[in-house]
Design an enzyme around this catalytic site. Structure first.
Site, PDB file in Angstrom:
ATOM      1  N   ASP A 106      19.078 -24.761  -0.107  1.00 49.06           N
ATOM      2  CA  ASP A 106      20.254 -24.376  -0.887  1.00 49.06           C
ATOM      3  C   ASP A 106      21.291 -25.491  -1.046  1.00 49.06           C
ATOM      4  O   ASP A 106      21.943 -25.583  -2.057  1.00 49.06           O
ATOM      5  CB  ASP A 106      20.947 -23.173  -0.239  1.00 49.06           C
ATOM      6  CG  ASP A 106      21.651 -23.574   1.049  1.00 49.06           C
ATOM      7  OD1 ASP A 106      20.993 -24.193   1.895  1.00 49.06           O
ATOM      8  OD2 ASP A 106      22.853 -23.296   1.202  1.00 49.06           O
TER       9      ASP A 106
ATOM     10  N   ASP B  29      14.767 -24.261   4.648  1.00 50.98           N
ATOM     11  CA  ASP B  29      16.025 -24.730   5.192  1.00 50.98           C
ATOM     12  C   ASP B  29      16.617 -23.542   5.970  1.00 50.98           C
ATOM     13  O   ASP B  29      16.219 -22.406   5.746  1.00 50.98           O
ATOM     14  CB  ASP B  29      16.917 -25.129   4.007  1.00 50.98           C
ATOM     15  CG  ASP B  29      18.357 -25.300   4.392  1.00 50.98           C
ATOM     16  OD1 ASP B  29      18.622 -26.149   5.252  1.00 50.98           O
ATOM     17  OD2 ASP B  29      19.211 -24.591   3.846  1.00 50.98           O
TER      18      ASP B  29
ATOM     19  N   HIS C 276      30.207 -27.154   1.734  1.00 52.51           N
ATOM     20  CA  HIS C 276      29.268 -26.571   2.684  1.00 52.51           C
ATOM     21  C   HIS C 276      29.560 -25.077   2.860  1.00 52.51           C
ATOM     22  O   HIS C 276      30.703 -24.648   2.712  1.00 52.51           O
ATOM     23  CB  HIS C 276      29.391 -27.301   4.034  1.00 52.51           C
ATOM     24  CG  HIS C 276      28.261 -27.015   4.971  1.00 52.51           C
ATOM     25  ND1 HIS C 276      28.313 -25.983   5.877  1.00 52.51           N
ATOM     26  CD2 HIS C 276      27.052 -27.605   5.135  1.00 52.51           C
ATOM     27  CE1 HIS C 276      27.172 -25.958   6.561  1.00 52.51           C
ATOM     28  NE2 HIS C 276      26.395 -26.938   6.128  1.00 52.51           N
TER      29      HIS C 276
END
Ligand code: ADP
Ligand code: MG
Length: 447
Positions: free
Chosen positions: A326, A134, A172
């Site tokens: 994550d 990612d 986030h």
């Protein structure tokens, strides 16, 4: 995050010391969290069971033992000889070497701040041939800072106020810096009535005065504003777009620096035999490609959703595939990969729940470290098994020729077991080799 009376409460929130009364407005099954957990469960169900390491040796070993014993009986004409051979045919190295080595390997990984959830994970990690990373929060630090704000329909301050109001409700990695920046400038935040985190897109909030605000990536904003101009970004920068109603309010430029160890981790994995390394990110292509270029990854999948991440990783070859991620949006793909490793340095999320291993130290080099520890552990397990088999077969041959009474044989086979266990215990120190493999990090304290 600090909640005040009247604030909407996200599921999974942990309360500290003060008691409070909460009104449930949605059932659990309707939450974003639940839909992601559902995806995770589906992904877990589709995973193939693992073949156990020692099982491959058990049947041939038994056959060889019986053959030697049978021949000994046949040649000597003495059934006692059969028993004498079988006494030293110890299956213990087969049974115990693998679990002991794997427990050692798991403890070794824990010393590197990698929590492995079960021993089978080590076996798969040791064979990994493809890795998907990612981007945001994994290859990059995920400790972004607001660099600049490009105003559009609203001023710089208004753009930040709107964005921060919505981001208060997001987990986030870009939410905190935006809220923090508004706080440092002591900007008053407009009151938010509802806020929804739309995974890999951004946040959708409605304000008390009825206006709706979106914060996130360009395609998410363009759903309401139509086509917008995208600012040119330099390396290590990323843009968060803010809309109010159907207008672009402004664009917030954040620096999201690449982790210092990312490039080295990618190259260590390649040297260790990983044939394919890809980036799978929800971010836009231009940002994704500049990060991929900096860390020497050629295959880039940008603008992905949690669902497309799953499909991309499942299609990756050669297998097994390791996924490193994550965010909440990575939870399904972490479960769908042959082995998922979650970066949880900034706290555990649902990603850590679905991953097979969790890195708790916010250090991406641990991915290469734990791959090393796994390979070393499997190597030690195999060496211990083979050592046991070879000594045992040697003793069987001695017993076959009649030089090993059963009582002595019984004692010797205990010693073989003991040696196999001692050998397997070497896995407890596997992490030391990982540090040697990466000399630049040798002085990093591990504990
Ligand atoms: P990655 O898959 O690389 O971890 P994400 O899917 O987390 O990336 O995010 C992709 C992009 O979506 C981000 O770069 C950002 O532009 C946007 N985004 C997602 N959630 C938010 C949010 N809460 N606030 C701002 N931007 C967001
Ligand atoms: Mg991420």
């Amino acid at each position: 995050m600090n909640y005040r009376a009247g604030d909407p409460l996200l599921s999974g929130t942990v309360n500290s010391t003060t008691s409070f009364t909460m009104r449930a407005q949605k059932v659990a099954a309707d939450s974003n969290y639940a839909s992601i957990v559902r995806l995770v469960e589906e992904a877990v169900d589709s995973r193939a069971p693992m073949v156990r390491l020692a099982d491959r040796y058990a049947v041939p070993f038994t056959i060889v033992s019986l053959l030697i014993a049978g021949f000994a009986w046949f040649l000597s004409g003495d059934p006692v000889r059969f028993a004498e051979v079988l006494v030293v045919a110890t299956p213990c190295p087969l049974l115990i070497a693998t679990p002991v080595a794997f427990m050692g390997g798991m403890s070794s990984a824990a010393k590197l701040n990698v929590i492995i959830k079960d021993g089978g994970v080590l076996e798969v990690l040791a064979r990994v041939r493809a890795v998907a990373f990612d981007k945001t929060g994994t290859l990059t630090e995920g400790k972004a800072d607001v660099v600049e704000i490009h105003p559009a329909a609203r001023t710089v301050d208004e753009t930040l106020q709107l964005a921060a109001a919505a981001e208060q409700y997001s987990v986030h990695v870009f939410a905190d810096p935006i809220v923090a920046s508004a706080r440092t400038q002591q900007l008053e935040l407009p009151e938010v009535v509802t806020a929804d985190e739309v995974a890999t897109n951004g946040v959708l909030a409605s304000l008390a005065d009825g206006t709706s605000v979106r914060v996130g990536k360009p395609s998410f904003i363009e759903e309401v504003t139509g086509a917008i101009d995208r600012p040119v970004l330099s390396a290590g920068e990323t843009a968060v777009y803010v809309s109010v109603g159907d207008e672009l309010a402004g664009v917030i430029i954040l620096s999201d620096p690449i982790r210092e160890q990312s490039a080295d981790t990618v190259s260590r994995l390649r040297r260790a035999g990983v044939a394919e390394i890809a980036m799978v990110t929800g971010d836009i292509t231009s940002t994704a490609e500049s990060v991929a270029h900096a860390v020497d990854i050629q295959t880039v999948h940008a603008e992905t959703t949690p669902q497309t991440k799953v499909r991309i990783v499942q299609a990756m070859r050669p297998r097994p595939v390791l996924m490193v991620g994550d965010g909440i949006n990575d939870a399904p793909v972490l479960a769908a990969a042959d082995v998922g490793v979650a970066m949880a340095g900034r706290g555990a999320t649902v990603a850590s729940e679905s991953a097979a291993a969790v890195i708790t130290s916010n250090d991406i080099a641990r991915v290469a470290d734990v791959a090393y520890v796994s390979r070393r552990t499997v190597q030690i397990a195999l060496q211990s098994i083979w050592m046991g088999i070879i000594i045992s077969v040697g003793l069987m041959l001695v017993a076959a020729s009649g030089y090993l009474p059963a009582v002595v044989g019984a004692l010797l086979q205990e010693i073989v077991d003991f040696v196999a266990i001692l050998s397997a215990l070497r896995a407890l120190r596997a992490h030391r080799g990982a540090r040697r493999e990466s000399p630049a990090r040798r002085e990093v304290p591990v504990g």
